[in-house]
Structures are given as C-alpha cells and as structure tokens.
Write a protein that holds these residues in place. Structure first.
Motif, short mmCIF file in Angstrom:
data_model
loop_
_atom_site.label_atom_id
_atom_site.label_comp_id
_atom_site.label_asym_id
_atom_site.label_seq_id
_atom_site.Cartn_x
_atom_site.Cartn_y
_atom_site.Cartn_z
N TYR A 1 0.80 -1.40 0.09
CA TYR A 1 -0.25 0.05 -0.09
C TYR A 1 0.61 1.41 -0.52
N ILE B 1 -6.63 -5.85 -7.23
CA ILE B 1 -6.86 -4.48 -6.64
C ILE B 1 -4.78 -4.31 -6.13
N MET B 2 -4.40 -5.39 -6.04
CA MET B 2 -2.37 -5.73 -5.89
C MET B 2 -2.23 -5.13 -6.92
N TYR C 1 -7.09 -1.78 1.12
CA TYR C 1 -5.48 -2.25 1.94
C TYR C 1 -5.73 -2.06 3.65
N THR D 1 -8.40 1.29 -4.37
CA THR D 1 -7.10 0.71 -3.03
C THR D 1 -7.57 1.33 -1.73
#
Length: 313
Positions: free
Chosen positions: A33, A276-277, A76, A72
C-alpha cells in the motif's frame, strides 16, 4: 438501500487461511500500500505540475493513478486491520460501500484504458486531426463519462443486491464482493445474474473496442520507422497495463462465479486480490519507465531534490 434481511454484520471467513502468517501478510500489505501511494502520487504530481504533460494521453494516465488511489483506499486499510484482529467482520453498509468502491475502481480502469486506445488510434492513424478530435474540452467530457458510467452501473447492481433477503452472513473472501453477497440470498437471484452478465459483457465490449482500435494502429506502425518508434513508446505501456488489468480481473470473476471448492483457500485469496494489488503498483511504474516525457521529468525532479538535500546538509 433497504436491508430486507436481518443481517447487520458480515463475517469475512476467508481469513482462516491466513492464521499462521498474518504478521508477514500485514508487513507486505503495508509495504504494498505504501508503494502504491508513493508511485501513484509521484506520477500524479509529475503530470499536474508540468504544463508540458497537459496532453490527453498524460491526463488519462493521471486518471488511472487517481483511480488506483480511490480503489485501494477501500481495501488495504480494512484488510490490514483485519490481519491484526481476532474477528474479521464488516457492517452491512460498510460491506456495500466497499463493494461499490472496489468494483467501480475496476470498471473505471477499463473505461480509461478504452479511452487511451482511442487516443492512440487518433494520434497514430489520424495525426493531422489529433488536436481537433482530442481537444481539451472533449478529453474532459470523455473522462467524465469514463467515471460516470461505471459509478451509475454499480449503483444499479447494488440496488438489486440490497433488495435480496439474505439467509447467511459468511462471505468466503477477504473483502466484500457483490456475487458473494448475492449467493447468500434465500430466494431467486436471476435478475442479479442477468444484470451482472450484461455488465460483464459491456466491459468485455471495451476489450473488443481496444483490440479493434489497435488493428489499424499496428498496420500504421509497420509502415515507417517513425510510426514503429511512436507505437513502442506510447502503445506498448498501454497494452501491458491492459493485459495486467484484464488478467487480474479475469482471475477474480472466474473465481467468484465458477470457483472450485477443491482449490486451497490461500490460492483463492491470492486470485481474489490480484486486481486490487498488481495494477495499482505496476501501471504507474510501466508508464513512468516507458513514456519518455514522464521518465525525463521524474529524473529531473529527482536530481533537483538531491541537489536541494545537499544544499541543506
């Protein structure tokens, strides 16, 4: 949204597979993140602060980075907190909010990538018309549509989901996902399935549009050395980002709808968080390294920052 069921909290039961290595996952989650924040904010500031980068292609790149920060933020902080918590729960409203942000993030990515393919088509195949077709006003309008349509589509999807009476509260994921909530419904979910498939088909249409845009671009690139150079500098990063986003989303969609019970939960978790990563980390790095103007501007800023630090020391 009206909660027709008695469900107040959802349990994110997929965290059971992380029990033995939550400390390591927490460290990598914070690291990932932090990297996302740094690389995307750096690219946004580079584009915003340099008037030479106020062109349609760079404006669209900037929107990809802004969207990455938006998406994100819904994953996260909550994911990191749950890794340190004994119980992983989320409220009904919080769950729907997380679904809304994460899935609008994914569809906005596709919309912006489709715009970028159109921009490259006009720039390479119709260069004399480029500034007329991709004017500042038209670019702003297209960007607005690229954000508005996904936001509206997800409101419609969640509106249908909110009408369902739920007979369970355990979501087999590490975050809230619409199809996982729909599968908890007591009654028929045919309407949800139909609308979901229509929206999936709509965004698959984006991929078809991108491919069709690139057919004449590739043909044009083969005609001259200058066109090939322009293609490699501006189109290759776009194609890499498209592949990155499409592959990550394909993992998630296939797992959500057709996932096998025989697949280990840890593998399912990895497949579920791919989109999402990976794209928020890789996309700005790809554009920062390959696009010449951005790379040179960022190198200049780094040199200036280094000189300022030396002077202060």
């Amino acid at each position: 949204m009206t909660n027709e069921s008695n469900v107040v909290l959802f349990t994110l039961s997929a965290f059971s597979a992380t029990a033995n290595y939550r400390g390591i996952l927490f460290f990598f989650s914070i690291l990932c993140y932090g990297t996302i924040l740094v690389v995307n904010v750096c690219l946004i500031l580079t584009i915003v602060l340099d008037p030479n980068l106020h062109e349609p292609m760079y404006i669209l790149v900037c929107n990809l980075c802004i969207n990455a920060l938006y998406g994100t933020a819904a994953f996260y902080p909550k994911f990191s907190f749950d890794l340190l918590s004994d119980t992983q729960v989320i409220s009904y409203v919080g769950c729907f909010l997380q679904i809304y942000v994460i899935y609008t993030y994914a569809t906005i990515d596709f919309s912006v990538l489709a715009l970028m393919s159109y921009d490259r088509y006009v720039a390479i195949c119709r260069p004399l018309e480029y500034h007329l077709v991709m004017s500042v006003r038209r670019t702003a309008m297209l960007v607005g549509v690229a954000w508005f349509v996904p936001l509206l589509c997800e409101i419609m999807v969640l509106g249908l989901t909110a009408q369902l009476k739920l007979c369970g509260s355990h979501i087999q994921k590490v975050y809230c996902e619409n199809w996982s909530v729909v599968k908890l419904a007591c009654g028929s979910t045919t309407g949800n399935s139909i609308v979901g498939l229509i929206i999936i088909a709509f965004y698959c249409g984006h991929v078809v549009f991108i491919v069709c845009s690139y057919v004449p671009v590739v043909k044009s690139a083969l005609k001259s050395k200058e066109s090939r150079k322009k293609f490699s500098q501006t189109c290759v990063p776009h194609l890499l980002c498209l592949l990155n986003v499409a592959a990550a989303l394909l993992f998630d969609v296939m797992y959500s709808r057709y996932g096998s019970a025989s697949v280990p939960q840890s593998v399912k978790n990895f497949m579920a968080v791919q989109f999402i990563m990976m794209p928020p980390v890789l996309n700005p790095i790809i554009y920062g390294l390959i696009l010449t103007k951005i790379r040179h501007r960022m190198a200049t800023l780094c040199v200036m920052a280094g000189k300022n630090l030396k002077l202060r020391a």
